[in-house]
Structures are given as C-alpha cells and as structure tokens.
Design a protein around this motif. Sequence first.
Motif, mmCIF file in Angstrom:
data_model
loop_
_atom_site.group_PDB
_atom_site.id
_atom_site.type_symbol
_atom_site.label_atom_id
_atom_site.label_comp_id
_atom_site.label_asym_id
_atom_site.label_seq_id
_atom_site.Cartn_x
_atom_site.Cartn_y
_atom_site.Cartn_z
ATOM 1 N N HIS A 20 0.853 -1.160 0.100
ATOM 2 C CA HIS A 20 -0.024 0.119 0.091
ATOM 3 C C HIS A 20 0.654 1.229 0.020
ATOM 4 O O HIS A 20 0.472 2.297 -0.834
ATOM 5 C CB HIS A 20 -0.986 0.177 1.562
ATOM 6 N N ALA A 60 -0.702 4.712 -1.173
ATOM 7 C CA ALA A 60 -2.037 5.161 -0.508
ATOM 8 C C ALA A 60 -1.872 5.858 0.664
ATOM 9 O O ALA A 60 -0.904 6.060 1.098
ATOM 10 C CB ALA A 60 -2.416 3.706 -0.271
ATOM 11 N N PRO A 95 -5.396 1.232 3.914
ATOM 12 C CA PRO A 95 -5.296 2.239 2.925
ATOM 13 C C PRO A 95 -6.733 2.745 2.795
ATOM 14 O O PRO A 95 -7.746 2.070 2.617
ATOM 15 C CB PRO A 95 -5.080 1.645 1.652
ATOM 16 N N TYR A 145 -6.165 5.474 -2.888
ATOM 17 C CA TYR A 145 -4.874 5.140 -3.433
ATOM 18 C C TYR A 145 -4.980 6.393 -4.482
ATOM 19 O O TYR A 145 -4.496 7.484 -4.200
ATOM 20 C CB TYR A 145 -4.645 4.131 -4.261
ATOM 21 N N GLY A 163 -9.494 1.711 -1.881
ATOM 22 C CA GLY A 163 -9.377 1.604 -0.511
ATOM 23 C C GLY A 163 -10.579 1.437 0.281
ATOM 24 O O GLY A 163 -11.714 1.404 -0.222
#
Lengths: 361, 124
Positions: free
Chosen positions: A10, A15, A26, A29, A223
């Motif tokens: 991540h 993220a 996360p 992103y 996410g």
Amino acid sequence: MKKTPLYQDHVDLGAEMVDFAGWNMPIRYRGLVQEHEAVRNQAGLFDVSHMGEVRIKGPQATEYVQHVFTNDVAGLEDKQIVYGFLLNPEGGVIEDLLTFKVNDNEYFMVVNAANHDVDMEWLRSQVGDFDVEVIDQMDDYGVLALQGPKAQEVLQKLVEVDLDEIKLFRFNDDLTVAGVAAMVSRTGYTGEDGFEIFVKPEDTSKVWNEILRVGEGVVEPAGLGARDTLRFEAGLPLYGNELAADRTPIESGFGFFVSKDGDFIGSDVIKTERDNGSNRKIVALEVLDRGIARSGYPVYNLEGEEIGLITTGYKSPTVGKTIANALIQSEYAKLGDELLIGVRNKKLKAVQISKRFLAKK
Amino acid sequence: MAKVLFTNEHEYVQVKDGVAYVGISDYAQEQLGDIVYVELPEIDDEVTIGDPMGVVESVKSASDIFAPVSGTIVEVNEALEDQPELINEDAMENWIAAVQMSDESELDELMDEDEYKAFLESEA
C-alpha cells in the motif's frame, strides 16, 4: 497499530493510510471516486485482511451455529455461504457476518475487524455443553476482495478451475491462485460480481501483485473509502452505522436474514417485532436542498421535532444525488413523505425514496 | 499578481484593494480528494478571524473553512454551487468568498508562500 501483510504494498502504491479499528489501512490510492467507478465499471482490488476469521469445529457444530446465528445453516449444502447476524438476548446485533459451511461438522465465519474481540468472547461464552471448538483464525489469513464486472475475467487468468463453477455465495477451498493454495468465494461488499480470496499471510503480497499485473489497465487498487460508498449504494449495511447492539435487524431493515422459525439467541424478540412491528425503522432519503447528510446528523419531522438520525449519507458517485439512510420513528416512515435533516445550522428538505439506490441509475 | 498568504488551516488569501479572496490551498484540495459540495457564506455576513465561514465537503468528509481575516463578505464564488470540483481542478484560481477586511493588520499573522511550503514540510 496492526498492519496487514500488504502494508508495504500500500505504501509503495502511494496510498493514504488511516487507522481503522486499530489497523493501519489504505483509505484511498488514486482517488475515491476513480476507485468507486473502477469497481462499478471494471474491477477493483481491496485488501480486507483486517477482517477476522473464526472456525467452528465439532460433532455439534451445526447445532451450535443454529443457536448463535440468525440464518438457517442446517439446510445449506456444503461449500455454501449465508449472511446473517449474531444477536444478544435483547435481539440487538452483536455482529453481521458471512458463515461458510464446510460440512455439517465445520463452519467458517468472517467477522468485522472492529468487532473481532467482542465476537470471540461472545462465541466462546455460548459454547456451554455444545461439543464444538471455537478457533480464532484472524492471524491465519490474508484476504483480498476482487470486485467488479471484470473480476472473473481477471481472476480466471490465475486459477486452473473454471470460475463459473463457483456460483454466488459458494466457495472452493481447494484451489490455487497464482500458484499458491487459496480459498475463493463468490462474495463481496460492493453490489457487483466478485470474489474474496483467502490465502496464507505470507502469500498475500504475491497474489495481490499478480492480480494487479494480469489485470493491468482493468483492475484499480481500491481503499476503504470506496468500499464504504460502494456498499452504501448497494444497500448493504455497515456495523456501527446501520447495525448496532441496541437495534434489532428488523429495525435496521434486514429481517430477511433472520430465520422465521429458527430457535436462536434473540429469536423471541424478533418474533414479537415481526408480529407487532418495530418502533424504529431505517428509511432511505434523497436530499432535495443543497448539502450532504452525514452519519449522526439529526432527522426532524416537518414540524421540527427530532425523530431520528442519519446512519450513512453520501453524494453518491454512481447516482449523482445526495442520498442517505436514516433510522427514524416508524410512524414517520412512508415512501414519498418529506422530512428535514439538520446540517450544521440549517434544516435541509429530504424525501423518502426506495432503498434500491442503484436501480435509479 | 496579488500577494498570496496562507493559514496553518490551509486557507489562502489573495488581497486586491483591501478585499481578501479566500480559498483553500492546493495541498488542502489534494488532501480532501474529490470535492462534492461547497457551503458558501452569504453576502453581508460578518466573519471573525478563526471562525468557520463555510464548509468544503469531499465524498468522505466535511471540513470547515476558517476565516483567515475578519470583515464582511462582499462576494461569493457561485460557480462552486454547481461545480465544486473546480477547486480540485485549480484551487488557487477558484477562491470561495471575498472578505472586505476590517483590520488589515491581521494579514501580518499569515504565512507567505515560502513560509507555507516550509510549514507543509514540517507537518509531513
């Protein structure tokens, strides 16, 4: 804060990480709306390794699950999955979860990260004389959710079995994904077709990266932000928003997942509510004035008396309108009737609409 | 071009002829993500430095805009009512409201562009 096996992946993807129920997860992103749209139109890949897993094993596994869980599992076939609740004796929801039937002597439950500890304590406290073992498997799995209309096409590149054979709410626990042992279910939390993939923690990063590689241009990492807007639009509840320990599934509008003739903890309260109606109800609203109704905002009748609160609300990325769920006194629940929502120092007008938000697309 | 000043709450101020054009910084819009609603103040509203004078909402959350200076609202950017995403496209160009300042010395408390950049780095 706890980290999933994908923490470094991540971070490498850039993220934005947040604390979610004690896990460093996360939230987005490239952008919430972009991720949301990817899942609706193509595919999105979520890390859901923070979810808890519990295995119930023993000669009386079926009897035990029938006692603690609201939906009927005795009638399921092996490798079938059903959604339902754990209730307290007052009929309030301790947890909402999927129960996987391995066979009559073995079940597998997937529970919320935020409720894991409470669930374990509750499930162990209910063993009593049942001949079962309740095994906490939270640390045994990394879990990915690949969701969207292109999910199957992408995942098929990494498995040898024909994914058509895994029907909705079924699973296969004897296959490989990208060469590693996995369990794959056709389940999800987005309102789209898709799969959830359970692998060993040490294999999770490999599977995650292989899916992104074979799905390049199709699959977007997604996410927790998009996960929430997607589930909300699809009419799926979130524990802590639509579901709570002081609220029955009837009040929340999810009585469909409570067996009508089962004898489980809380079933007497549910029977009474089915017969007599509940005092509160969750309704869906479209906000007519400018503004956004968010979780926790008060709801008023047209005379200005407070009658409930918003459980979830968003400017819906798919529908384009501001929509919300509200828990209100049942006497005011009527499709087409208007209510007011307190947003800061204003009261916004809203109208009660069908809960099938996506059907309006 | 007018001088740009910033607050530690990520609002900016562009001053033209005693009027402060207030918006949120590019950093703020990026942190918020997709902006879906802007609650504008009303013309003639009196605002006091540090008090909320509007709200910017992303899909995920609502964030107050705090008045960087005191005064009276003399103009609002009505285009944001229908196109709040303009802030994501160009935060510096798309100010939110204009304040006729009652005390220009309040500007002395704000950061210039270099100080704001240093502040962002110290926060990171």
